[in-house]
Design a protein around this motif. Structure first.
Motif, PDB file in Angstrom:
ATOM      1  N   ARG A   1       0.923  -1.074  -0.064  1.00 53.97           N
ATOM      2  CA  ARG A   1       0.063  -0.394  -0.233  1.00 53.97           C
ATOM      3  C   ARG A   1       0.353   1.758  -0.455  1.00 53.97           C
ATOM      4  N   SER A   2       1.840   0.862   0.441  1.00 52.58           N
ATOM      5  CA  SER A   2       3.015   2.666   0.973  1.00 52.58           C
ATOM      6  C   SER A   2       3.711   2.834  -0.287  1.00 52.58           C
ATOM      7  N   LYS A   3       4.332   2.278  -1.051  1.00 48.30           N
ATOM      8  CA  LYS A   3       4.547   2.208  -2.466  1.00 48.30           C
ATOM      9  C   LYS A   3       3.680   2.410  -3.556  1.00 48.30           C
ATOM     10  N   LYS A   4       2.398   2.073  -3.125  1.00 45.40           N
ATOM     11  CA  LYS A   4       1.436   2.266  -4.610  1.00 45.40           C
ATOM     12  C   LYS A   4       0.996   3.810  -4.088  1.00 45.40           C
ATOM     13  N   LEU A   5       0.778   4.446  -2.752  1.00 50.11           N
ATOM     14  CA  LEU A   5       0.601   5.473  -2.598  1.00 50.11           C
ATOM     15  C   LEU A   5       1.867   6.358  -3.079  1.00 50.11           C
ATOM     16  N   TRP A  39      14.060   3.122   2.850  1.00 45.11           N
ATOM     17  CA  TRP A  39      13.990   3.520   4.015  1.00 45.11           C
ATOM     18  C   TRP A  39      12.650   3.216   5.110  1.00 45.11           C
ATOM     19  N   ASP A  40      11.798   2.500   3.895  1.00 42.04           N
ATOM     20  CA  ASP A  40      10.737   2.002   4.883  1.00 42.04           C
ATOM     21  C   ASP A  40      10.609   1.343   6.520  1.00 42.04           C
ATOM     22  N   SER A  41      11.974   0.151   5.555  1.00 41.46           N
ATOM     23  CA  SER A  41      12.342  -0.770   7.213  1.00 41.46           C
ATOM     24  C   SER A  41      13.621   0.311   8.038  1.00 41.46           C
ATOM     25  N   THR A  42      14.044   1.301   7.417  1.00 40.50           N
ATOM     26  CA  THR A  42      15.270   1.691   8.364  1.00 40.50           C
ATOM     27  C   THR A  42      14.536   2.185   8.925  1.00 40.50           C
ATOM     28  N   ILE A  43      13.812   3.701   8.885  1.00 38.16           N
ATOM     29  CA  ILE A  43      12.689   3.445   9.502  1.00 38.16           C
ATOM     30  C   ILE A  43      12.134   3.516  10.795  1.00 38.16           C
ATOM     31  N   GLN A  44      11.499   1.861  10.186  1.00 39.66           N
ATOM     32  CA  GLN A  44      11.068   1.699  11.450  1.00 39.66           C
ATOM     33  C   GLN A  44      11.638   1.523  12.517  1.00 39.66           C
ATOM     34  N   LYS A  45      13.277   0.717  12.528  1.00 37.87           N
ATOM     35  CA  LYS A  45      13.800  -0.022  13.108  1.00 37.87           C
ATOM     36  C   LYS A  45      14.387   1.578  13.936  1.00 37.87           C
ATOM     37  N   LEU A  46      14.190   2.276  12.823  1.00 37.31           N
ATOM     38  CA  LEU A  46      14.476   3.548  14.299  1.00 37.31           C
ATOM     39  C   LEU A  46      13.549   3.992  14.677  1.00 37.31           C
ATOM     40  N   PHE A  47      12.347   4.235  14.688  1.00 32.93           N
ATOM     41  CA  PHE A  47      11.283   4.104  15.537  1.00 32.93           C
ATOM     42  C   PHE A  47      10.590   3.017  16.503  1.00 32.93           C
ATOM     43  N   LYS A  82       8.140  19.245   5.305  1.00 37.05           N
ATOM     44  CA  LYS A  82       5.979  18.441   5.478  1.00 37.05           C
ATOM     45  C   LYS A  82       6.068  16.508   4.901  1.00 37.05           C
ATOM     46  N   LEU A  83       5.814  15.648   5.152  1.00 35.66           N
ATOM     47  CA  LEU A  83       5.441  14.557   5.082  1.00 35.66           C
ATOM     48  C   LEU A  83       4.133  14.497   4.248  1.00 35.66           C
ATOM     49  N   PRO A  84       3.948  13.873   2.823  1.00 30.42           N
ATOM     50  CA  PRO A  84       3.393  13.274   2.019  1.00 30.42           C
ATOM     51  C   PRO A  84       2.200  12.020   3.247  1.00 30.42           C
ATOM     52  N   LYS A  85       1.259  11.989   2.918  1.00 28.43           N
ATOM     53  CA  LYS A  85       0.261  11.331   3.377  1.00 28.43           C
ATOM     54  C   LYS A  85       0.405   9.845   3.588  1.00 28.43           C
ATOM     55  N   SER A  86       1.197   9.666   2.572  1.00 31.42           N
ATOM     56  CA  SER A  86       1.704   8.138   2.771  1.00 31.42           C
ATOM     57  C   SER A  86       2.570   7.667   4.041  1.00 31.42           C
ATOM     58  N   THR A  87       3.771   8.962   3.821  1.00 28.58           N
ATOM     59  CA  THR A  87       4.795   8.355   5.040  1.00 28.58           C
ATOM     60  C   THR A  87       3.601   8.483   6.544  1.00 28.58           C
ATOM     61  N   LYS A  88       3.219   9.673   6.633  1.00 31.24           N
ATOM     62  CA  LYS A  88       2.524   9.790   7.858  1.00 31.24           C
ATOM     63  C   LYS A  88       1.427   8.136   7.646  1.00 31.24           C
ATOM     64  N   SER A  89       0.619   8.347   7.147  1.00 35.77           N
ATOM     65  CA  SER A  89      -0.398   6.463   7.011  1.00 35.77           C
ATOM     66  C   SER A  89       1.084   6.019   7.754  1.00 35.77           C
ATOM     67  N   PHE A  90       2.351   5.466   7.165  1.00 33.99           N
ATOM     68  CA  PHE A  90       3.402   4.264   7.317  1.00 33.99           C
ATOM     69  C   PHE A  90       3.127   4.545   8.579  1.00 33.99           C
ATOM     70  N   LEU A  91       3.595   5.367   8.820  1.00 35.07           N
ATOM     71  CA  LEU A  91       3.816   5.868  10.264  1.00 35.07           C
ATOM     72  C   LEU A  91       2.742   5.227  11.361  1.00 35.07           C
ATOM     73  N   VAL A  92       2.286   5.460  10.953  1.00 32.70           N
ATOM     74  CA  VAL A  92       0.494   5.703  12.216  1.00 32.70           C
ATOM     75  C   VAL A  92       0.388   4.519  11.377  1.00 32.70           C
ATOM     76  N   GLU A  93      -0.163   3.312  10.723  1.00 32.18           N
ATOM     77  CA  GLU A  93      -0.800   2.637  10.614  1.00 32.18           C
ATOM     78  C   GLU A  93       0.485   1.314  10.764  1.00 32.18           C
ATOM     79  N   GLU A  94       1.699   1.193   9.855  1.00 30.60           N
ATOM     80  CA  GLU A  94       2.452   0.132   9.141  1.00 30.60           C
ATOM     81  C   GLU A  94       3.228   0.077  10.321  1.00 30.60           C
ATOM     82  N   ALA A  95       3.994   1.367  10.943  1.00 33.93           N
ATOM     83  CA  ALA A  95       5.165   1.501  11.305  1.00 33.93           C
ATOM     84  C   ALA A  95       5.006   0.285  12.840  1.00 33.93           C
ATOM     85  N   GLU A  96       3.459   0.097  13.492  1.00 25.76           N
ATOM     86  CA  GLU A  96       3.289  -0.194  14.819  1.00 25.76           C
ATOM     87  C   GLU A  96       4.098  -0.016  16.254  1.00 25.76           C
TER      88      GLU A  96
END
Length: 275
Positions: free
Chosen positions: A2-6, A208-216, A235-249
């Motif tokens: 989903r995040s890559k499609k966005l 970057w997805d896995s790196t950011i997830q590991k950071l947080f 300013k983060l795009p909506k997809s990145t915000k969604s990743f941080l909120v929903e997918e990084a968990e």
């Protein structure tokens, strides 16, 4: 996924906007060829069109960066680093080389006053600055906050040596990678983590997805309960915000782009570590 499609959609949207601007410029050029328009007016208008096109091309990043931040690395920072577009902002080795050749201060997101950033630090707090670089933020925190314990983390030994010469024993310097927070510090060590530009640099990397997830994930472990992660970034795009909120968990509850301090280019966001 989903995040890559966005991200792909965001790239398409940005390129579509560029094409619209170019199409408008072509239409205007056709109109300007009409004999009823005087030569000076025609020349001035063409200059304006050229300026718009150049500004548009500079305003849109390359696809790899656009998908991550919706912004490109600022031209002024690039020039201060004396680098070309090949500079990899996500590579620790690049920054070590930079600090070996200059002590020039790189103050990311200087549209946000350091005093405003320091105002988020609670009294008697232990604060970790991740990817601290040679920003003057530590000096501002030490000067304006009540009895702070400041820990500076950076991957560049040379940068930390420079900071040691500035701050002496008033701060703690730790050399390491911010994606390894849980191996660098004990659990629940900090009241606040401040990220001013580090995530922007990570967003420039492939995968970057896995790196950011590991950071947080690491940040969640080393933050105390109800501890804060202060993120100053483009300013983060909506997809990145969604990743941080929903997918990084990662157990962080986000408030993005706090209106009091964010502006049209830079967002000040705050995450709270949940129980």
């Amino acid at each position: 996924d989903r995040s890559k499609k966005l991200h792909i959609f965001e790239q398409y949207t940005s390129y579509h906007m560029i094409l619209k601007v170019c199409g408008t410029a072509v239409q205007l050029s056709t109109i300007l060829k009409m004999k009823a328009i005087s030569t000076p007016t025609r020349m001035l208008s063409m200059v304006v069109i050229a300026f718009v096109l150049i500004n548009t091309s500079l305003s849109f990043p390359c696809p790899s960066t656009m998908a991550r931040t919706g912004r490109k690395i600022p031209v002024l920072v690039v020039s201060r680093l004396h680098q070309t577009a090949s500079f990899d902002f996500s590579a620790p080795s690049e920054w070590e080389t930079f600090y070996q050749t200059t002590s020039e201060v790189v103050e990311w997101h200087n549209s946000i006053p350091l005093e405003r950033i320091a105002s988020y630090v609670p009294g008697n707090a232990k604060v970790l600055l991740v990817g601290c670089g040679n920003s003057r933020l530590p000096a501002t925190i030490l000067a304006s906050c009540q009895d702070p314990q400041v820990v500076l983390l950076d991957s560049s030994p040379t940068c930390l040596e420079q900071l040691k010469g500035i701050y002496g024993s008033s701060v703690e310097n730790v050399c390491g990678n911010a994606v390894d927070l849980d191996s660098l510090f004990p659990d629940e060590s900090f009241d606040m983590i401040i990220d001013k530009g580090l995530s922007d640099a990570i967003f420039c990397s492939e995968g970057w997805d896995s790196t950011i997830q590991k950071l947080f994930e690491g940040a969640t472990k080393v933050l105390k309960q109800n501890g804060k992660y202060l993120l100053i970034s483009y300013k983060l795009p909506k997809s990145t915000k969604s990743f941080l909120v929903e997918e990084a968990e990662c157990g962080l509850e986000w408030e993005f782009d706090l209106p009091k301090d964010s502006n049209d280019r830079v967002g000040v966001s705050l995450a709270t570590r949940q129980a």
